[in-house]
Motif scaffolding. Structure first.
Motif: not given
Length: 414
Positions: A43-49
């Motif tokens: 959706x409108x979210x992203x996650x980093x490592x």
């Protein structure tokens, strides 16, 4: 008991740091050091490592118009690649043909005669095709092409020749010749520059890299009238502004209803995350490139074409154009009320947030926002750019406004 306290063990590098170290040793330094290593999006979210979550208000610079992993795009790409992936342009596919037909209808809703599409892989490639169309139109009799100051049209040699910023151009000169830059929005300057030796004028209806600056009212209409009278093509670069970004399918539909350019270039949001570009031409311009005069191995491949068709269908069926306008206008009004914001430019969900000098460089503000979980960028030292997915929730827009207020208040007080 030891007379000296133990030396604390060095903390292990984060996953982001580890990946960025590997990046520095493996990838050419054309983009500088990446801010984060992103591993997942939804959706409108992203996650980093390291597992930190961000609200993505940049959408890959206006690319992921339906957000990340949208079911319609995932389904279309999965079905197509499991059926037919790459075929080269020795052949064609139903997806390629259907997309070309759909784009002529979107770009030229009045259906001008002989509209045709060249499908490429990026906005730069779409503008490269437009440059070659201009050259074919002009020949030796019309060696001049006009572009606007502060324009950005890409980084290949032809597209770079149309791009104004000296820092981008100078390391690679000599560039293809004949391009002249005139002040953006100045009708008198355009009138004075046009003549029988001009092949084309290329413009962005909203100049993104210049800080999200729309051309003034009446300029596009005047550009169409003056280029037609001079026998020059009008090329509109809708790479960043097209495919609904402003609340209309094309920004020029919104800013100058009724004008018909000769060539329109598209990319970014067209594929919803898949690499694709297009040069859509009508009239004489649609027939200027013949067999062998331009080409691409991957352009118009069935997978990218299927993704683009899914984007078009989703924008239509979910009524996103109206949503873009409603949210964009409301959000812009809220942002203009934030202390430290001088103005909000643009349309729909492409916005440039002007910052007062007291809050410091926009890049530092963008960094502070990223640390608080919001991804934006700074195309100019005094401007933040917002180009979020069209599915952005009201609550997320409001959360950004509140966070921007906090960040600017803290920076002003420091």
């Amino acid at each position: 008991m030891s007379a000296h306290p133990p030396i604390p063990a060095a903390s292990a590098p984060s996953k982001n740091e580890t990946w960025r170290g590997r990046y520095a040793g493996a990838v050419m330094n054309t983009f500088g050091t990446p801010g984060r290593v992103l591993v997942r999006g939804q959706g409108t979210r992203v996650w980093d490592a390291d597992g930190k979550e961000y609200i993505d208000l940049l959408a890959g610079i206006a690319v992921n118009c339906l957000g990340h992993a949208h079911p319609a795009v995932v389904s279309a790409v999965t079905e197509q690649i499991s059926t037919l992936g790459h075929i080269s342009n020795l052949f064609t596919s139903p997806a390629q043909i259907t997309l070309a037909e759909a784009l002529t209808d979107l770009v030229f809703p009045v259906a001008p005669q002989n509209a045709r599409v060249f499908l490429a892989n990026s906005g730069t490639e779409a503008n490269e095709a437009a440059f070659k169309i201009a050259r074919r139109h002009g020949g030796r009799a019309r060696p001049r092409i006009l572009a606007l100051e502060d324009a950005f049209h890409g980084r290949t040699m032809g597209a770079l020749a149309l791009t104004h910023k000296a820092a981008y151009r100078e390391p690679f000169e000599p560039l293809p010749g004949g391009v002249e830059f005139i002040p953006a929005g100045d009708v008198d300057a355009l009138r004075g520059a046009l003549g029988p030796d001009v092949a084309a004028l290329i413009v962005e209806p909203i100049q993104g890299e210049a800080g999200v600056r729309p051309l003034p009212d009446g300029y596009l209409e005047a550009a169409r009238e003056l280029t037609a009278a001079a026998g020059a093509l009008l090329i509109i670069d809708e790479v960043q502004t097209g495919m609904g970004r402003t609340g209309a399918w094309m920004a020029h539909h919104l800013l100058a209803p009724g004008i018909v350019p000769d060539v329109v270039t598209l990319a970014k949001g067209l594929g919803g995350g898949m690499p694709i570009g297009a040069a859509v031409a009508t009239g004489e311009a649609a027939e200027l490139l013949g067999p062998g005069q331009h080409g691409t191995t991957f352009g118009g491949n069935p997978v990218a074409a299927a993704a683009a068709l899914a984007v078009i269908d989703t924008i239509r069926t979910e009524g996103l154009l109206g949503r873009i306008t409603e949210l964009g206008d409301r959000w812009a009004a809220a942002l203009e009320a934030v202390p430290g914001v001088t103005e909000v430019r643009g349309a729909g969900l492409l916005r440039g947030v002007g910052l007062a000098e007291a809050v410091g460089p926009a890049a530092e503000v963008a960094g502070a926002l990223e640390r608080r979980g919001f991804i934006v960028n700074a195309p100019r030292p005094d401007t933040l750019r917002l180009a979020p997915p069209y599915i952005l929730a009201d609550a997320d827009a409001d959360a950004f406004t509140a966070t921007l207020t906090d960040v600017l208040t803290e920076r002003t007080a420091a």
